[in-house]
Scaffold this motif. Sequence first.
Motif, short mmCIF file in Angstrom:
data_model
loop_
_atom_site.label_atom_id
_atom_site.label_comp_id
_atom_site.label_asym_id
_atom_site.label_seq_id
_atom_site.Cartn_x
_atom_site.Cartn_y
_atom_site.Cartn_z
N GLU A 256 55.00 14.00 72.08
CA GLU A 256 54.09 15.21 72.01
C GLU A 256 54.83 16.34 72.81
N VAL A 257 54.19 17.62 72.58
CA VAL A 257 54.44 18.69 73.32
C VAL A 257 53.32 19.23 73.88
N ILE A 258 53.28 19.58 75.18
CA ILE A 258 52.02 20.09 75.78
C ILE A 258 52.28 21.25 76.23
N ILE A 259 51.31 22.30 75.88
CA ILE A 259 51.35 23.63 76.47
C ILE A 259 50.24 23.75 77.39
N ASN A 260 50.55 24.30 78.73
CA ASN A 260 49.73 24.23 79.85
C ASN A 260 49.51 25.89 79.96
N TYR A 261 48.01 25.66 79.60
CA TYR A 261 47.50 27.50 79.46
C TYR A 261 46.99 27.78 80.95
N ASP A 262 47.00 29.19 81.18
CA ASP A 262 46.29 29.64 82.32
C ASP A 262 45.47 30.93 82.15
N TYR A 263 44.59 31.24 82.87
CA TYR A 263 43.93 32.38 82.75
C TYR A 263 43.98 33.32 84.01
N ASP A 264 44.29 34.43 83.87
CA ASP A 264 44.59 35.46 85.08
C ASP A 264 43.89 36.84 84.80
N GLU A 265 42.51 37.05 85.07
CA GLU A 265 41.72 38.18 85.00
C GLU A 265 42.53 39.39 85.41
N SER A 266 43.33 39.48 86.45
CA SER A 266 43.96 40.57 87.06
C SER A 266 44.89 41.02 86.00
N ARG A 267 45.45 40.24 85.05
CA ARG A 267 46.21 40.60 84.31
C ARG A 267 45.88 41.13 82.53
N ILE A 268 44.48 41.21 82.45
CA ILE A 268 44.02 41.93 81.78
C ILE A 268 44.44 43.64 81.21
N GLN A 269 44.94 43.45 80.19
CA GLN A 269 45.41 45.16 79.87
C GLN A 269 44.19 45.93 79.20
N PRO A 270 44.21 47.32 79.55
CA PRO A 270 43.08 47.77 79.12
C PRO A 270 42.98 47.68 77.38
N GLY A 271 41.74 47.81 77.11
CA GLY A 271 41.47 47.50 75.62
C GLY A 271 41.33 45.99 75.17
N TYR A 272 41.70 44.94 76.02
CA TYR A 272 41.85 43.57 75.70
C TYR A 272 41.13 42.78 76.75
N GLU A 273 39.77 43.56 76.98
CA GLU A 273 38.74 42.70 77.68
C GLU A 273 38.01 41.71 77.18
N ARG A 274 37.80 41.54 76.01
CA ARG A 274 37.38 40.73 74.89
C ARG A 274 38.32 39.47 74.87
N PHE A 275 37.82 38.20 74.91
CA PHE A 275 38.53 37.00 74.75
C PHE A 275 39.24 36.89 73.55
N ASP A 276 38.50 37.38 72.44
CA ASP A 276 38.97 37.34 71.12
C ASP A 276 39.81 38.62 70.64
N SER A 277 40.28 39.42 71.58
CA SER A 277 40.80 40.74 71.29
C SER A 277 42.19 40.31 70.81
N ILE A 278 42.74 39.28 70.93
CA ILE A 278 44.01 39.12 70.36
C ILE A 278 44.11 37.85 69.66
N PHE A 279 45.02 37.60 68.57
CA PHE A 279 45.07 36.43 67.74
C PHE A 279 46.63 35.79 68.21
N THR A 280 46.74 34.81 68.58
CA THR A 280 48.06 34.16 68.99
C THR A 280 48.87 33.48 67.69
N VAL A 281 49.93 33.77 67.49
CA VAL A 281 50.65 32.90 66.51
C VAL A 281 51.94 32.16 67.00
N MET A 282 52.27 31.30 67.01
CA MET A 282 53.38 30.35 67.60
C MET A 282 54.33 30.02 66.51
#
Length: 368
Positions: free
Chosen positions: A270-296
């Motif tokens: 398996e490959v395990i990607i460990n995620y984190d969340y840091d509110e201080s790193r939110i850029q203007p206009g991306y306050e909504r949790f669904d404001s971006i769509f990630t593709v890997m």
Amino acid sequence: MQIDLNEINVPRKELQDVIGRSMDSVRKFHRRKVLTRIASRCGAAAAALIAVVGICAANPAFAENIPLIGHIFEKVQDEQQYPGDYSTKADHLTGTNVSTSHGITVTLSEIVCTEKSMNVSAMIESEDAFPEDALTMAENMDEGYGAHFYLDADQSETSFVAHEDGVKDVLDLKGKFTDDHTFIGMFRIDFDLYPFADVTIPDQFTWNLKISGISYYPGTDISSKHLADGGEWSFSNEVTKQASEARTVQVGQYMPNGDGITDITISPYEVIINYDYDESRIQPGYERFDSIFTVMLDGSGKVINDKVGLFSPKRYDLSKITVYSMSTPDEATSTAIQEKLTNESFASQLPGWLEENVVSKIEIPLEE
């Protein structure tokens, strides 16, 4: 009459399997006896071998089933959600690993236990033939679904578990039928998920498992059916965690909405990607949790379909991983991105399209 074993036509592999199992039985029941006693049992094992040879010659179906126990991984490991070479690294379960209830016998055969997961091979044998809609479930489901039995499991008596409410889960046994009465497969217990996510997995432990029901889905849009309900299949085995073959790559990068990747752990399974969340790193206009769509994408530009940060390394180029953040100001934009991801004819153009439309990207080299 003297019997010349050299004249009996028995395939070498099957001969070795029979002898190996006979010797395992001798060691299990007589390990504390003196060597001369073991030698005498070897004579009985040889006699048993002659009897088995005769049965195999008269009953080819019986002969075909002999290698199943102890060899299930090699028959089903490539079709799993997390495929890999389990067969050459497996330990054989030798505790209470066979249990019968409601005319159905469940045998736990092999195990590969790592710091991330426990993968177990198993066999279900039914005195009566399996229902027709169970035998054909793989044909009636969506492509790639395969044949599954679901085991209602209770692991609350496992030695290192202290859940007051018990440790109940449903184990997904994926595999195939070898005949109308026999099913072989393997299931996975993920140590990063419930019910083991909040405990430390010891190097050795007693794994107690109780199964109270077995069910299956006979086809798409059809409710599950019970193969057996209200039964009790009980197992108890000593498990040794294998040495880790995993390696961890530190990342520590974040996306515009504050989501980040701390590190990636890669193992043979398996490959395990460990995620984190840091509110201080939110850029203007991306306050909504669904404001971006990630593709890997993997190193060859293939989309990685991860399950909440978990996926199999097989079939992916893990020289690097690139995570693209796409702006999704509205639902229509998100839908348009998903359509491109599922359009096979667009696959070759996808990496270039992502580069042109990306808000931000994280490139993660993974080669050692």
